[in-house]
Design an enzyme around this catalytic site. Structure first.
Site, mmCIF file in Angstrom:
data_model
loop_
_atom_site.group_PDB
_atom_site.id
_atom_site.type_symbol
_atom_site.label_atom_id
_atom_site.label_comp_id
_atom_site.label_asym_id
_atom_site.label_seq_id
_atom_site.Cartn_x
_atom_site.Cartn_y
_atom_site.Cartn_z
ATOM 1 N N ARG A 144 -64.922 80.637 48.958
ATOM 2 C CA ARG A 144 -65.754 79.620 48.303
ATOM 3 C C ARG A 144 -64.896 78.969 47.220
ATOM 4 O O ARG A 144 -63.770 79.394 46.974
ATOM 5 C CB ARG A 144 -67.089 80.181 47.762
ATOM 6 C CG ARG A 144 -67.167 81.619 47.417
ATOM 7 C CD ARG A 144 -66.421 82.014 46.189
ATOM 8 N NE ARG A 144 -66.723 81.139 45.089
ATOM 9 C CZ ARG A 144 -65.912 80.898 44.080
ATOM 10 N NH1 ARG A 144 -64.726 81.480 44.009
ATOM 11 N NH2 ARG A 144 -66.237 80.063 43.116
ATOM 12 N N GLY A 145 -65.454 77.945 46.576
ATOM 13 C CA GLY A 145 -64.653 77.164 45.627
ATOM 14 C C GLY A 145 -64.037 75.993 46.379
ATOM 15 O O GLY A 145 -63.458 76.177 47.462
ATOM 16 N N ALA A 146 -64.156 74.798 45.782
ATOM 17 C CA ALA A 146 -63.822 73.574 46.518
ATOM 18 C C ALA A 146 -62.414 73.563 47.131
ATOM 19 O O ALA A 146 -62.262 73.315 48.336
ATOM 20 C CB ALA A 146 -64.049 72.363 45.604
ATOM 21 N N ARG A 196 -70.298 73.464 54.648
ATOM 22 C CA ARG A 196 -70.975 73.355 53.336
ATOM 23 C C ARG A 196 -70.916 71.887 52.921
ATOM 24 O O ARG A 196 -69.906 71.223 53.126
ATOM 25 C CB ARG A 196 -70.294 74.234 52.273
ATOM 26 C CG ARG A 196 -70.623 75.722 52.465
ATOM 27 C CD ARG A 196 -70.146 76.561 51.287
ATOM 28 N NE ARG A 196 -71.007 76.416 50.127
ATOM 29 C CZ ARG A 196 -70.693 76.907 48.907
ATOM 30 N NH1 ARG A 196 -69.547 77.538 48.729
ATOM 31 N NH2 ARG A 196 -71.514 76.765 47.902
ATOM 32 N N GLN A 256 -71.082 84.003 40.188
ATOM 33 C CA GLN A 256 -69.626 83.858 40.397
ATOM 34 C C GLN A 256 -68.844 84.038 39.096
ATOM 35 O O GLN A 256 -67.689 84.444 39.130
ATOM 36 C CB GLN A 256 -69.303 82.464 40.976
ATOM 37 C CG GLN A 256 -69.727 82.265 42.419
ATOM 38 C CD GLN A 256 -71.066 81.585 42.510
ATOM 39 O OE1 GLN A 256 -71.949 81.820 41.684
ATOM 40 N NE2 GLN A 256 -71.245 80.744 43.508
ATOM 41 N N ASP A 260 -66.749 70.214 42.335
ATOM 42 C CA ASP A 260 -66.822 70.240 43.802
ATOM 43 C C ASP A 260 -66.726 68.844 44.392
ATOM 44 O O ASP A 260 -66.383 68.676 45.559
ATOM 45 C CB ASP A 260 -68.111 70.921 44.256
ATOM 46 C CG ASP A 260 -68.015 72.407 44.002
ATOM 47 O OD1 ASP A 260 -68.275 72.822 42.856
ATOM 48 O OD2 ASP A 260 -67.616 73.147 44.928
ATOM 49 N N ASN A 277 -70.783 70.039 40.064
ATOM 50 C CA ASN A 277 -70.224 71.389 39.944
ATOM 51 C C ASN A 277 -71.400 72.365 40.000
ATOM 52 O O ASN A 277 -72.568 71.961 40.082
ATOM 53 C CB ASN A 277 -69.413 71.523 38.642
ATOM 54 C CG ASN A 277 -68.589 72.798 38.610
ATOM 55 O OD1 ASN A 277 -67.879 73.100 39.568
ATOM 56 N ND2 ASN A 277 -68.681 73.569 37.550
ATOM 57 N N LYS A 278 -71.085 73.644 39.943
ATOM 58 C CA LYS A 278 -72.113 74.684 40.083
ATOM 59 C C LYS A 278 -73.317 74.416 39.194
ATOM 60 O O LYS A 278 -73.176 73.985 38.047
ATOM 61 C CB LYS A 278 -71.469 76.043 39.758
ATOM 62 C CG LYS A 278 -72.374 77.238 39.883
ATOM 63 C CD LYS A 278 -73.032 77.341 41.239
ATOM 64 C CE LYS A 278 -72.042 77.387 42.384
ATOM 65 N NZ LYS A 278 -72.690 77.152 43.722
HETATM 66 O O1 MRU Z 1 -70.703 77.818 45.423
HETATM 67 P P1 MRU Z 1 -69.257 78.009 45.057
HETATM 68 O O2 MRU Z 1 -68.939 79.371 44.564
HETATM 69 O O3 MRU Z 1 -68.323 77.542 46.160
HETATM 70 O O4 MRU Z 1 -69.076 77.013 43.843
HETATM 71 C C1 MRU Z 1 -67.861 76.944 43.181
HETATM 72 C C2 MRU Z 1 -67.874 76.001 42.049
HETATM 73 O O5 MRU Z 1 -68.857 75.356 41.755
HETATM 74 C C3 MRU Z 1 -66.578 75.798 41.325
HETATM 75 O O6 MRU Z 1 -66.802 75.563 39.971
HETATM 76 C C4 MRU Z 1 -65.915 74.564 41.929
HETATM 77 O O7 MRU Z 1 -65.746 74.724 43.312
HETATM 78 C C5 MRU Z 1 -64.641 74.272 41.294
HETATM 79 S S1 MRU Z 1 -63.399 75.220 42.068
HETATM 80 C C6 MRU Z 1 -61.951 75.201 41.439
#
Ligand code: MRU
Length: 371
Positions: free
Chosen positions: A54-56, A94, A207, A248, A258-259
């Site tokens: 996970r994470g962009a 996603r 997270q 993201d 973002n999250k």
């Molecule tokens: O749902 P996730 O865990 O994939 O979400 C991750 C985030 O929101 C991060 O802050 C975002 O991807 C930035 S990653 C460097």
């Protein structure tokens, strides 16, 4: 970065068999460190969707390797049709992180000149590796630019620790190495600048508590995990010098998805005149979108992430328990959008810029021209 003193990245080809791509199973952290094998585009899709990865930036690179894995399983006479199908399939894993579509389009574009399936397999592997290395370089550059901001504040504070608040995990686990929001922190720490990180737990999947705290602990960076609701209080009492979060999807006008919960932190930062930075590589910028609130698709996830919580029992067993009554409805929006007006600046691989189209366009003129 490090896991028990050993260097790791989040994704790599199996050292003895490059038909297998290996990733860290992030669903198990911080309780267990497990590596799993991806052998098909379907495996890559599932890993992205079920949040093994996970994470962009990592989602994007996994998608690129997914295209390669898809080609390994393609039939030779119909491989270019298979490629288009696989690419579209992977893009649906996603919705919010634009890196997925951007990197998949990039790798598919790079295969234009391939005439045989074998060529396409070889080319997709080297292209996925190239995209991965590029993400690492970009994260490191973000780290160097962001470190200068932390260093300036540190000088002002005469060596007192710089308190940085971050949300979710925009660390190396969300990328390939270094991270985005954490890259400046790691760079500052390695330079001997005293830092302390406030880690938002980041309900519902935690997270921050589960991943960011773990990776900061592995590097020895001082940090404190806080409930999501604590940030405003800390800011009112001068306990936060700056916020750095990831993204993201960032629109060309500088709005940032973002999250979920990021927006509220930005509001609190704005009210307390605390700089609020977003660290992101250009693979997170969606040059086709302008209004983040209206245009960015927001993922809605399983309500069980809200109604239940996962943790480790004293005997080491990982378990999930329900924390609300069994009949109330729940909602689980995965991301929110912070409008550009609340963002002090974007920290990118090409430098730091204001969150607006003119400034972004100055750093990435070729991307704006291509709109
Ligand atoms: O749902 P996730 O865990 O994939 O979400 C991750 C985030 O929101 C991060 O802050 C975002 O991807 C930035 S990653 C460097």
């Amino acid at each position: 970065m490090h896991v028990n003193g050993k260097n790791y990245q989040t994704i790599w080809a199996h050292p003895d068999n490059n038909k297998i791509i290996q990733v860290i199973d992030q669903r198990k952290l911080p309780f267990e460190f497990e590596i799993i094998d991806l052998k098909s585009a379907h495996d890559a899709f599932e890993a992205i969707q079920n949040m093994t990865v996970r994470g962009a930036p990592l989602i994007g690179v996994t998608g690129a390797y997914g295209v390669y894995l898809g080609l390994l399983n393609a039939t030779s006479n119909d491989w270019s049709n298979d490629l288009v199908e696989t690419a579209n399939y992977l893009k649906g894993a996603r919705p919010t992180a634009v890196n997925l579509a951007i990197l998949i389009d990039e790798i598919v574009g790079a295969l234009n000149g391939c005439h045989t399936l074998e060529d396409a397999q070889i080319c997709s592997f080297s292209e996925a590796n190239r995209l991965k290395i590029r993400e690492i370089e970009w994260s490191e550059a973000i780290g160097d630019f962001g470190c200068e901001l932390i260093e300036k504040i540190s000088k002002r504070k005469n060596g007192e620790p710089v308190n940085i608040l971050t949300h979710c995990n925009a660390g190396w686990l969300a990328c390939i190495d270094w991270g985005t929001a954490t890259a400046p922190i790691y760079k500052a720490f390695l330079k001997g600048i005293p830092v302390h990180v406030w880690v938002d737990e980041t309900r519902p999947r935690n997270q921050g508590a589960r991943l960011t705290a773990w990776e900061l602990a592995q590097e020895g960076v001082p940090h404190t995990v806080i409930p999501d609701n604590a940030g405003g209080h800390l800011m009112q009492h001068g306990m936060v010098d700056l916020c750095i979060v990831g993204s993201d999807r960032t629109t060309v006008s500088g709005d940032v998805a973002n999250k979920i919960g990021t927006y509220l932190k930005a509001l609190a930062a704005s009210d307390n005149k605390i700089p609020f930075y977003v660290a992101l590589p250009s693979s997170t910028i969606d040059f086709t979108m302008s209004d983040g609130v209206l245009e960015i698709p927001i993922e809605q996830r399983d309500g069980e992430e809200v109604s239940h919580i996962e943790g480790e029992l004293e005997n080491g067993e990982i378990t999930k328990i329900r924390i609300i009554n069994g009949t109330s409805r729940v909602a689980n929006f995965g991301f929110d959008v912070t409008p550009a007006k609340y963002i002090t600046a974007l920290i990118t691989e090409r430098g730091i810029c204001e969150a607006n189209q003119a400034a972004i366009g100055k750093l990435f003129p070729e991307k704006l021209l291509g709109r």
